[in-house]
Design a protein around this motif. Sequence first.
Motif, PDB file in Angstrom:
ATOM      1  N   PHE A  63       0.912  -1.013   0.003  1.00 31.80           N
ATOM      2  CA  PHE A  63      -0.151   0.095  -0.029  1.00 31.80           C
ATOM      3  C   PHE A  63       0.779   1.150   0.056  1.00 31.80           C
ATOM      4  O   PHE A  63       0.528   2.292  -0.682  1.00 31.80           O
ATOM      5  N   ARG A 105      -3.372  11.010  -0.987  1.00 31.11           N
ATOM      6  CA  ARG A 105      -3.262  10.050  -0.343  1.00 31.11           C
ATOM      7  C   ARG A 105      -4.222  10.125   0.871  1.00 31.11           C
ATOM      8  O   ARG A 105      -4.932   8.988   1.558  1.00 31.11           O
ATOM      9  N   THR A 114      -7.751  10.939   0.486  1.00 33.38           N
ATOM     10  CA  THR A 114      -8.873  10.139   0.046  1.00 33.38           C
ATOM     11  C   THR A 114      -8.516   8.800  -0.029  1.00 33.38           C
ATOM     12  O   THR A 114      -9.363   7.728   0.179  1.00 33.38           O
ATOM     13  N   MET A 115      -7.244   8.314  -0.506  1.00 27.04           N
ATOM     14  CA  MET A 115      -6.733   7.026  -0.865  1.00 27.04           C
ATOM     15  C   MET A 115      -6.927   6.372   0.462  1.00 27.04           C
ATOM     16  O   MET A 115      -7.495   5.061   0.480  1.00 27.04           O
ATOM     17  N   TRP A 116      -6.541   6.776   1.488  1.00 22.07           N
ATOM     18  CA  TRP A 116      -6.210   6.004   2.734  1.00 22.07           C
ATOM     19  C   TRP A 116      -7.498   5.908   3.739  1.00 22.07           C
ATOM     20  O   TRP A 116      -8.134   4.999   4.060  1.00 22.07           O
ATOM     21  N   GLY A 133     -11.010   5.908   1.007  1.00 20.72           N
ATOM     22  CA  GLY A 133     -11.027   4.944  -0.131  1.00 20.72           C
ATOM     23  C   GLY A 133     -11.477   5.499  -1.383  1.00 20.72           C
ATOM     24  O   GLY A 133     -12.534   6.290  -1.185  1.00 20.72           O
ATOM     25  N   ASP A 134     -10.663   5.352  -2.394  1.00 21.06           N
ATOM     26  CA  ASP A 134     -10.997   6.081  -3.880  1.00 21.06           C
ATOM     27  C   ASP A 134     -11.380   4.840  -4.846  1.00 21.06           C
ATOM     28  O   ASP A 134     -11.559   5.324  -5.815  1.00 21.06           O
ATOM     29  N   ASP A 139      -7.502   0.068   1.637  1.00 21.70           N
ATOM     30  CA  ASP A 139      -7.658   1.353   2.389  1.00 21.70           C
ATOM     31  C   ASP A 139      -8.345   1.286   3.860  1.00 21.70           C
ATOM     32  O   ASP A 139      -8.654   0.196   4.025  1.00 21.70           O
ATOM     33  N   MET A 151       0.069   7.776   8.263  1.00 21.40           N
ATOM     34  CA  MET A 151      -1.219   6.838   8.192  1.00 21.40           C
ATOM     35  C   MET A 151      -1.721   6.741   9.832  1.00 21.40           C
ATOM     36  O   MET A 151      -2.814   6.901  10.238  1.00 21.40           O
ATOM     37  N   SER A 211      -5.062   8.531  11.670  1.00 21.22           N
ATOM     38  CA  SER A 211      -6.226   7.295  11.780  1.00 21.22           C
ATOM     39  C   SER A 211      -6.782   7.512  13.222  1.00 21.22           C
ATOM     40  O   SER A 211      -7.491   6.727  13.570  1.00 21.22           O
ATOM     41  N   ASP A 237      -1.875  -4.897  -3.559  1.00 21.58           N
ATOM     42  CA  ASP A 237      -1.429  -3.659  -4.114  1.00 21.58           C
ATOM     43  C   ASP A 237       0.005  -3.961  -4.784  1.00 21.58           C
ATOM     44  O   ASP A 237       0.537  -2.639  -5.074  1.00 21.58           O
TER      45      ASP A 237
END
Length: 386
Positions: free
Chosen positions: A47, A58, A60-62, A65-66, A72, A134, A138, A336
């Motif tokens: 990832f 990043r 949105t991606m993490w 989730g895109d 994600d 991350m 989080s 990934d």
Amino acid sequence: MVKQSRVSLQPGPVNASATSGADAPSQARSKTDETKKFPVFDGHDDFLFRLLKAPETRETMWLNGDGTGHLDLPRMRAGGFAGGFFALFSPSEDYAGFTDAMDNPSYELPLPTASKLGPSQESVLAMVGHLFWMERVSRGAFTVCRSAREVRAAMAADSIAAIMHMEGAEAIDPNLDALYAFHKMGLRSVGPVWSRPNAFGHGVPFAFPASPDIGPGLTDAGKALVKACNELKIIVDLSHLNEKGFDDVASISDAPLVATHSNAHAVTPLSRNLTDRQLAKIRETKGMVGLNFVSVFLRPDGKRSPDITFEPVLRHLDHLIDKLGEDHVGFGSDFDGATKMPDPIRDVTGLPRIIDALRDHGYSEELIAKLAHENWIRLLERAFGE
């Protein structure tokens, strides 16, 4: 996507059926509901490489989730992903597209060129930064861990437990100064090579059908790297080493032998998979193999096509358990890291479907718990000396 809670694990021996509070199962709960809450610890994902390629997206991606890739935060929560090894990887300039030949076996792909030290360190340090970002954003749902105790504590707190892993040691200088720096940052697992040569050894190319006995083994710097990793209690990952490199590590190392994301060569004769002789050496050291989910590692015909059922997954698991014993096998998804996952898995939300397939195959709840997370956590305890 609706966030799913998982079974909370308490420090000490993991009990797959342990539940408390709102997680207590009702009599009406379906098998699918149950398996979504089955915690999975994964031996390998890439990832961080996805974030490296698109840092501007990043968040949105993490967090949200895109819809791309395999991982994600929301999908991890939904699929019961409880933790794993997060790889730092420095790409080669000629890396893109070289795997297309896997669609038409037989093949022997050329080894990409190694990334140079400076660009490798730049890429890897960026990924280290992404990993800690991350954790920060989080808000307790993701924890970077440096010990098995920390992994257990994170999982008990329902936080995804991340082990920092380096896939290919191009970011480490031959004098190994950078190894000590990365260890201070939290590095706890290193693969001396990816499938390309570097200062430490010769990676195994992707070839089918082929033996892993391709090319020379570790260099003197590679042998010194293994000894230093033993000193620091850093796992040495065998997954991308050729057979001679594997044997060099086995002869030098005093730690459990570990292949974080490799399968059985006897089932799929891909050069990246492990022979029965190699599996026997891993078993002798109470080591570990993580089953790779990528189609090309699973299919007996060596194709990348995702058009397969769970049957080859089960064949590999049966073989690995037969050769290694049920205490030394787990999952090493390669999420990934490759695009062609089997259709029944697709991404991390397919983990409950894997658990269902294991149950349907006749595996006991005790064995499934070992494969899903217990074996990896106990391996970490052995490797880290806890």
